[in-house]
Design an enzyme around this catalytic site. Structure first.
Site, mmCIF file in Angstrom:
data_model
loop_
_atom_site.group_PDB
_atom_site.id
_atom_site.type_symbol
_atom_site.label_atom_id
_atom_site.label_comp_id
_atom_site.label_asym_id
_atom_site.label_seq_id
_atom_site.Cartn_x
_atom_site.Cartn_y
_atom_site.Cartn_z
ATOM 1 N N HIS A 14 0.869 -1.399 -0.048
ATOM 2 C CA HIS A 14 -0.062 -0.024 -0.014
ATOM 3 C C HIS A 14 0.885 1.296 -0.168
ATOM 4 O O HIS A 14 1.589 1.416 0.854
ATOM 5 C CB HIS A 14 -0.761 -0.141 1.296
ATOM 6 N N HIS A 56 -1.358 10.745 -2.533
ATOM 7 C CA HIS A 56 -2.852 10.264 -1.899
ATOM 8 C C HIS A 56 -3.770 11.472 -1.920
ATOM 9 O O HIS A 56 -4.697 11.446 -2.437
ATOM 10 C CB HIS A 56 -2.651 9.518 -0.680
#
Length: 267
Positions: A14, A56
């Protein structure tokens, strides 16, 4: 838990090996490949001058020494920022800034890293919405994947790339532009329309958060009964990894690829 079952779970890093290195940096992805991750997860946003970068948040404030929205900054603006020292400084007061740990990462550079890896490594690319660039994000993404020959799986093999999003519209655009790329519908909660395990048209992979899986294991079974695969984020704790194994989940997305592989008996 059978050895065969453990072997089939894909371990996805991730934002790279983001527990060990600053998220979304080349260093984090290099470390994930070294650690043995089967796939790399990244978020993509479009800069003001049309480059896809791995960031992100909508704004760069949390992960860099700059301020402002990614979509309003050009790549050169982002390249001048430091995206890594915040984490390194937390962990080591005498850190040595290294460009692989501090520079903004373009999706193009990440694709090059994967192409140069000494083994197959898959990619799970998340499109972030809403954004001022709307459908241009998917358009640029498909264009770049085509350039690298990643817009369709090799004959008889699995696709090297999948696209994930919380936006069903984004996945619809990807499916329309590159029908061979698998899509993953990410979920933070279970919407009433999908309680029976159905997903948006054309999507065959569900991406529930670990909290859904903990609180509603029966939902995972309904998704699987409806013929869908299940990829779960963000799974860091050993008991959550075990739960995913017990439920027959296909992919675990984790900040700790090395520990998860070790728990699965894949050192």
């Amino acid at each position: 838990m059978t050895h065969a079952r453990q072997q089939t779970i894909q371990v996805v890093a991730h934002r790279g090996a983001s527990e060990d290195a600053p998220e979304h940096t080349l260093a984090a992805y290099r470390k994930a490949i070294e650690d043995g991750a089967d796939a790399l997860e990244c978020d993509v946003r479009l800069t003001a001058d049309g480059h896809l970068v791995c960031v992100h948040d909508r704004r760069v404030n949390r992960t860099s020494n700059g301020r402002g929205a990614v979509s309003a900054l050009e790549l050169a603006d982002l390249a001048a920022l430091d995206f890594g020292s915040w984490k390194d400084r937390e962990e080591s007061p005498d850190w040595d800034p290294d460009r692989e740990r501090t520079a903004v990462l373009t999706l193009e550079r990440l694709l090059e890293l994967v192409a140069d890896a000494d083994r197959p490594v898959e990619l799970a690319i998340e499109t972030k919405h809403p954004t001022r660039w709307a459908g241009q994000v998917e358009e640029r993404l498909i264009h770049l994947l085509k350039r690298f020959g990643l817009d369709a799986p090799p004959a008889g093999g699995p696709s090297p790339v999948r696209v994930m999003s919380f936006s069903a519209r984004s996945l619809h655009r990807v499916h329309a532009g590159a029908p061979d790329i698998p899509t993953v519908y990410l979920m933070q909660f279970i919407s009433p329309r999908m309680r029976d395990g159905r997903l948006p048209a054309g999507v065959r992979i569900a991406g529930p958060g670990i909290r859904i899986v903990r609180n509603h294991p029966g939902f995972v079974e309904r998704l699987q009964r409806a013929g869908n695969s299940v990829h779960v984020w963000t799974v860091n704790e050993p008991e959550d990894v075990q739960l995913c194994v017990d439920l027959g989940i296909e992919a675990i997305i984790t900040n700790r690829p090395r520990q998860v592989l070790s728990q699965l008996g894949r050192p």
